[in-house]
Design an enzyme around this catalytic site. Structure first.
Site, PDB file in Angstrom:
ATOM      1  N   THR A 112       0.823  -1.205   0.000  1.00 47.12           N
ATOM      2  CA  THR A 112       0.000   0.000   0.000  1.00 47.12           C
ATOM      3  C   THR A 112       0.862   1.262   0.000  1.00 47.12           C
ATOM      4  OG1 THR A 112      -1.462   1.288   1.445  1.00 47.12           O
ATOM      5  CG2 THR A 112      -0.093  -0.335   2.523  1.00 47.12           C
ATOM      6  N   ASP A 113       0.289   2.345  -0.515  1.00 48.51           N
ATOM      7  CA  ASP A 113       1.001   3.636  -0.469  1.00 48.51           C
ATOM      8  C   ASP A 113       1.108   4.166   0.963  1.00 48.51           C
ATOM      9  OD1 ASP A 113      -1.674   4.314  -0.088  1.00 48.51           O
ATOM     10  OD2 ASP A 113      -1.764   5.777  -1.718  1.00 48.51           O
ATOM     11  N   GLU A 114       0.321   3.585   1.887  1.00 49.97           N
ATOM     12  CA  GLU A 114       0.337   4.097   3.267  1.00 49.97           C
ATOM     13  C   GLU A 114       1.666   3.877   3.968  1.00 49.97           C
ATOM     14  OE1 GLU A 114      -2.847   3.130   5.820  1.00 49.97           O
ATOM     15  OE2 GLU A 114      -4.364   3.355   4.275  1.00 49.97           O
ATOM     16  N   TYR A 136      -1.873  -0.677  11.188  1.00 45.14           N
ATOM     17  CA  TYR A 136      -2.014  -1.347   9.882  1.00 45.14           C
ATOM     18  C   TYR A 136      -0.837  -1.018   8.966  1.00 45.14           C
ATOM     19  CZ  TYR A 136      -3.282  -1.698   4.949  1.00 45.14           C
ATOM     20  OH  TYR A 136      -3.250  -1.941   3.608  1.00 45.14           O
ATOM     21  N   LYS A 146       2.271  -3.307   7.279  1.00 45.99           N
ATOM     22  CA  LYS A 146       2.506  -3.453   5.828  1.00 45.99           C
ATOM     23  C   LYS A 146       3.928  -2.997   5.497  1.00 45.99           C
ATOM     24  CE  LYS A 146       0.095  -4.633   2.999  1.00 45.99           C
ATOM     25  NZ  LYS A 146      -0.251  -5.979   2.475  1.00 45.99           N
TER      26      LYS A 146
HETATM   27  P1  NAD Z   1      -9.729  -7.335   2.463  1.00 43.53           P
HETATM   28  O1  NAD Z   1      -9.714  -7.096   3.940  1.00 43.53           O
HETATM   29  O2  NAD Z   1     -10.956  -7.036   1.687  1.00 43.53           O
HETATM   30  O3  NAD Z   1      -9.327  -8.846   2.149  1.00 43.53           O
HETATM   31  C1  NAD Z   1      -8.309  -9.505   2.838  1.00 43.53           C
HETATM   32  C2  NAD Z   1      -8.466 -11.006   2.570  1.00 43.53           C
HETATM   33  O4  NAD Z   1      -7.389 -11.687   3.239  1.00 43.53           O
HETATM   34  C3  NAD Z   1      -9.775 -11.588   3.136  1.00 43.53           C
HETATM   35  O5  NAD Z   1     -10.356 -12.463   2.188  1.00 43.53           O
HETATM   36  C4  NAD Z   1      -9.329 -12.355   4.371  1.00 43.53           C
HETATM   37  O6  NAD Z   1     -10.158 -13.462   4.676  1.00 43.53           O
HETATM   38  C5  NAD Z   1      -7.923 -12.785   3.957  1.00 43.53           C
HETATM   39  N1  NAD Z   1      -7.060 -13.045   5.120  1.00 43.53           N
HETATM   40  C6  NAD Z   1      -6.857 -12.237   6.190  1.00 43.53           C
HETATM   41  N2  NAD Z   1      -6.006 -12.835   7.052  1.00 43.53           N
HETATM   42  C7  NAD Z   1      -5.652 -14.024   6.501  1.00 43.53           C
HETATM   43  C8  NAD Z   1      -4.790 -15.080   6.899  1.00 43.53           C
HETATM   44  N3  NAD Z   1      -4.117 -15.030   8.055  1.00 43.53           N
HETATM   45  N4  NAD Z   1      -4.649 -16.143   6.091  1.00 43.53           N
HETATM   46  C9  NAD Z   1      -5.337 -16.210   4.910  1.00 43.53           C
HETATM   47  N5  NAD Z   1      -6.174 -15.251   4.480  1.00 43.53           N
HETATM   48  C10 NAD Z   1      -6.328 -14.166   5.275  1.00 43.53           C
HETATM   49  O7  NAD Z   1      -8.473  -6.496   1.926  1.00 43.53           O
HETATM   50  P2  NAD Z   1      -8.297  -5.722   0.535  1.00 43.53           P
HETATM   51  O8  NAD Z   1      -8.773  -4.343   0.677  1.00 43.53           O
HETATM   52  O9  NAD Z   1      -8.782  -6.575  -0.563  1.00 43.53           O
HETATM   53  O10 NAD Z   1      -6.688  -5.665   0.479  1.00 43.53           O
HETATM   54  C11 NAD Z   1      -5.949  -6.747  -0.094  1.00 43.53           C
HETATM   55  C12 NAD Z   1      -4.478  -6.374  -0.101  1.00 43.53           C
HETATM   56  O11 NAD Z   1      -4.271  -5.175  -0.835  1.00 43.53           O
HETATM   57  C13 NAD Z   1      -3.891  -6.105   1.297  1.00 43.53           C
HETATM   58  O12 NAD Z   1      -2.594  -6.638   1.329  1.00 43.53           O
HETATM   59  C14 NAD Z   1      -3.857  -4.600   1.397  1.00 43.53           C
HETATM   60  O13 NAD Z   1      -2.848  -4.169   2.265  1.00 43.53           O
HETATM   61  C15 NAD Z   1      -3.568  -4.214  -0.036  1.00 43.53           C
HETATM   62  N6  NAD Z   1      -4.030  -2.894  -0.472  1.00 43.53           N
HETATM   63  C16 NAD Z   1      -5.322  -2.532  -0.287  1.00 43.53           C
HETATM   64  C17 NAD Z   1      -5.757  -1.298  -0.785  1.00 43.53           C
HETATM   65  C18 NAD Z   1      -7.214  -0.866  -0.649  1.00 43.53           C
HETATM   66  O14 NAD Z   1      -7.550   0.230  -1.077  1.00 43.53           O
HETATM   67  N7  NAD Z   1      -8.100  -1.661  -0.102  1.00 43.53           N
HETATM   68  C19 NAD Z   1      -4.854  -0.453  -1.434  1.00 43.53           C
HETATM   69  C20 NAD Z   1      -3.515  -0.864  -1.583  1.00 43.53           C
HETATM   70  C21 NAD Z   1      -3.122  -2.088  -1.110  1.00 43.53           C
HETATM   71  O1  DAU Z   2      -4.122   3.891   0.506  1.00 39.91           O
HETATM   72  C1  DAU Z   2      -4.331   2.518   0.465  1.00 39.91           C
HETATM   73  C2  DAU Z   2      -5.154   2.079   1.660  1.00 39.91           C
HETATM   74  O2  DAU Z   2      -6.481   2.511   1.410  1.00 39.91           O
HETATM   75  C3  DAU Z   2      -5.109   0.576   1.888  1.00 39.91           C
HETATM   76  O3  DAU Z   2      -3.811   0.206   2.270  1.00 39.91           O
HETATM   77  C4  DAU Z   2      -6.087   0.153   2.993  1.00 39.91           C
HETATM   78  O4  DAU Z   2      -6.123  -1.266   3.088  1.00 39.91           O
HETATM   79  C5  DAU Z   2      -7.467   0.669   2.627  1.00 39.91           C
HETATM   80  O5  DAU Z   2      -8.380   0.363   3.676  1.00 39.91           O
HETATM   81  C6  DAU Z   2      -7.420   2.170   2.404  1.00 39.91           C
HETATM   82  O6  DAU Z   2      -7.099   2.856   3.636  1.00 39.91           O
HETATM   83  P1  DAU Z   2      -7.880   4.194   4.069  1.00 39.91           P
HETATM   84  O7  DAU Z   2      -7.752   4.325   5.532  1.00 39.91           O
HETATM   85  O8  DAU Z   2      -7.484   5.334   3.207  1.00 39.91           O
HETATM   86  O9  DAU Z   2      -9.385   3.756   3.621  1.00 39.91           O
HETATM   87  P2  DAU Z   2     -10.812   3.911   4.313  1.00 39.91           P
HETATM   88  O10 DAU Z   2     -11.797   3.397   3.323  1.00 39.91           O
HETATM   89  O11 DAU Z   2     -10.848   3.343   5.672  1.00 39.91           O
HETATM   90  O12 DAU Z   2     -10.966   5.493   4.437  1.00 39.91           O
HETATM   91  C7  DAU Z   2     -10.820   6.348   3.311  1.00 39.91           C
HETATM   92  C8  DAU Z   2     -10.920   7.789   3.816  1.00 39.91           C
HETATM   93  O13 DAU Z   2     -12.263   8.031   4.257  1.00 39.91           O
HETATM   94  C9  DAU Z   2     -10.045   8.095   5.010  1.00 39.91           C
HETATM   95  O14 DAU Z   2      -9.598   9.440   4.910  1.00 39.91           O
HETATM   96  C10 DAU Z   2     -10.972   7.968   6.218  1.00 39.91           C
HETATM   97  C11 DAU Z   2     -12.303   8.423   5.643  1.00 39.91           C
HETATM   98  N1  DAU Z   2     -13.533   7.827   6.208  1.00 39.91           N
HETATM   99  C12 DAU Z   2     -13.596   6.473   6.343  1.00 39.91           C
HETATM  100  C13 DAU Z   2     -14.753   5.857   6.796  1.00 39.91           C
HETATM  101  C14 DAU Z   2     -14.835   4.364   6.982  1.00 39.91           C
HETATM  102  C15 DAU Z   2     -14.632   8.634   6.501  1.00 39.91           C
HETATM  103  O15 DAU Z   2     -14.576   9.876   6.357  1.00 39.91           O
HETATM  104  N2  DAU Z   2     -15.783   8.033   6.936  1.00 39.91           N
HETATM  105  C16 DAU Z   2     -15.886   6.683   7.111  1.00 39.91           C
HETATM  106  O16 DAU Z   2     -16.976   6.206   7.504  1.00 39.91           O
END
Ligand code: NAD
Ligand code: DAU
Length: 332
Positions: A121-123, A148, A152
């Site tokens: 992630t960019d975080e 989190y 990562k």
């Molecule tokens: P998600 O929470 O929707 O899915 C995570 C999946 O991993 C789930 O299916 C869960 O059951 C599985 N999991 C969790 N712990 C596990 C374990 N110990 N063993 C096996 N499976 C397990 O997450 P997401 O948003 O789809 O993110 C997926 C990946 O992408 C993560 O590595 C996250 O850091 C990265 N990522 C997410 C975002 C975003 O915007 N959501 C952006 C950049 C990177």
């Molecule tokens: O940047 C990549 C990341 O993006 C991933 O690594 C994470 O897995 C993914 O969850 C996401 O992280 P964020 O914390 O940016 O996403 P989230 O959807 O939780 O929140 C997006 C923005 O919205 C953040 O500034 C917090 C805000 N927010 C979130 C929720 C749930 C609100 O204002 N209201 C809300 O109810």
């Protein structure tokens, strides 16, 4: 490359990747997923059994991962605890899965000399000022803010160490915020869409001026395929599609697309340590690999996402109340 192992393939981005792979390649896919609260078998519905197999298990289970990794040509590692707010409530599962789970995968890939692509992630880079023209690049120093993002960051550093010390054949990508179908409703965009569909008001943390750099999950998938095919071993690639938006504008867009007044939302308690702004400079991915995003228009991508949640209420309604109860306990 014929057989790939996708960890976390029953979650949001992992399942979108598996659907993308089935549609755009000939690869055979094994998904290994623990099916935590964030994983859902239904995310793999409709995929042919001849192409996709689900193994329910924990990536921290060394015997299981050793067996699975040995019989695949590459591992694409998505599995993680992924939600910042949960990591503030209880960090422990983030260490178990994101750190120990990644370590177990690294050891299995090292033993069997299997190619790894690590999804991150960019975080890991921390945040940028709102009025700063700078964007993250591959050389931005790591500076994670939350439990989190620090796990990562730790997992990325483990991958780099295994590349340097053991010659592991690995690449890393750090992507910005994804949107699209099958995202858990704890996350910002699906939480607000389902709030409105459920007769509730969207909830904006603080003033809503924090900026995220949005990319469609399919564009993330196409970038990962491009890195698998043409990325240089040992390298890191940032993935982003120039999608910076502040949260207030995103909430207003969702309300507008759902025919609601643009001010029909609530400001709620801000997230502790809330990162201000993320922004990706994806020049390396574009110039060295030639990748381009397909989703140019955020508004129509969100409209399609709204349609998915409207048509799939059986998928999200059973856990909507629990998610909102958890948020309400924190005045969010
Ligand atoms: P998600 O929470 O929707 O899915 C995570 C999946 O991993 C789930 O299916 C869960 O059951 C599985 N999991 C969790 N712990 C596990 C374990 N110990 N063993 C096996 N499976 C397990 O997450 P997401 O948003 O789809 O993110 C997926 C990946 O992408 C993560 O590595 C996250 O850091 C990265 N990522 C997410 C975002 C975003 O915007 N959501 C952006 C950049 C990177
Ligand atoms: O940047 C990549 C990341 O993006 C991933 O690594 C994470 O897995 C993914 O969850 C996401 O992280 P964020 O914390 O940016 O996403 P989230 O959807 O939780 O929140 C997006 C923005 O919205 C953040 O500034 C917090 C805000 N927010 C979130 C929720 C749930 C609100 O204002 N209201 C809300 O109810």
């Amino acid at each position: 490359m014929q057989r790939i192992l996708v960890t976390g393939g029953a979650g949001f981005i992992g399942s979108n990747f598996v659907h993308y792979v089935v549609e755009h390649t000939d690869l055979l896919v094994t998904v290994v997923d623990k099916l935590t609260y964030a994983g859902n078998r239904a995310n793999l519905d409709g995929l042919p059994e001849s192409r996709v197999r689900l193994v329910v298990g924990d990536i921290a289970d060394a015997d299981l991962m050793d067996d699975l990794v040995a019989s695949h040509d590459a591992v694409i590692h998505y599995a993680a605890e992924s939600h910042n707010d949960n990591s503030l409530r209880d960090p422990r599962p983030f260490l178990d899965t994101n750190i120990i789970g990644t370590y177990v995968i690294l050891e299995a890939c090292r033993k069997h000399d299997v190619r790894l692509h690590h999804i991150s992630t960019d975080e890991v880079y921390g945040d940028l000022e709102l009025d700063d023209p700078a964007r993250f690049t591959e050389s931005t120093p790591y500076n994670p803010s939350s439990p989190y993002s620090s796990t990562k960051a730790g997992s990325d550093l483990l991958v780099r160490a295994w590349v340097r010390s053991f010659g592991l054949r690995a690449t890393i990508s750090n992507c910005s915020n994804n949107y699209g179908p099958r995202q858990h409703i704890e996350k910002f965009i699906p939480r607000q869409i389902t709030n409105v569909l459920d007769g509730r008001r969207p909830k904006l943390y603080g003033a809503g001026l924090n900026v995220r750099d949005w990319i469609h999950a399919d564009d993330h998938s196409s970038a990962v395929i491009a890195i698998l095919e043409n990325g240089a071993l040992g390298e890191t690639y940032l993935i982003g599609a120039d999608g910076e938006k502040n949260n207030l504008d995103v909430v207003r867009l969702i309300l507008r697309l759902l025919d609601q007044p643009e001010d029909a939302f609530d400001h709620v308690t801000d997230r502790a340590g809330h990162d201000l702004r993320y922004a990706i400079d994806a020049t390396k991915l574009r110039s060295e690999i030639g990748w381009r995003p397909a989703y140019a228009d955020f508004s129509s991508g969100i409209a399609d996402t709204i349609t998915w949640y409207r048509e799939n209420s059986d998928w999200w309604r059973p856990f909507k109340q629990r998610v909102e109860n958890d948020y309400r306990r924190q005045s969010q």
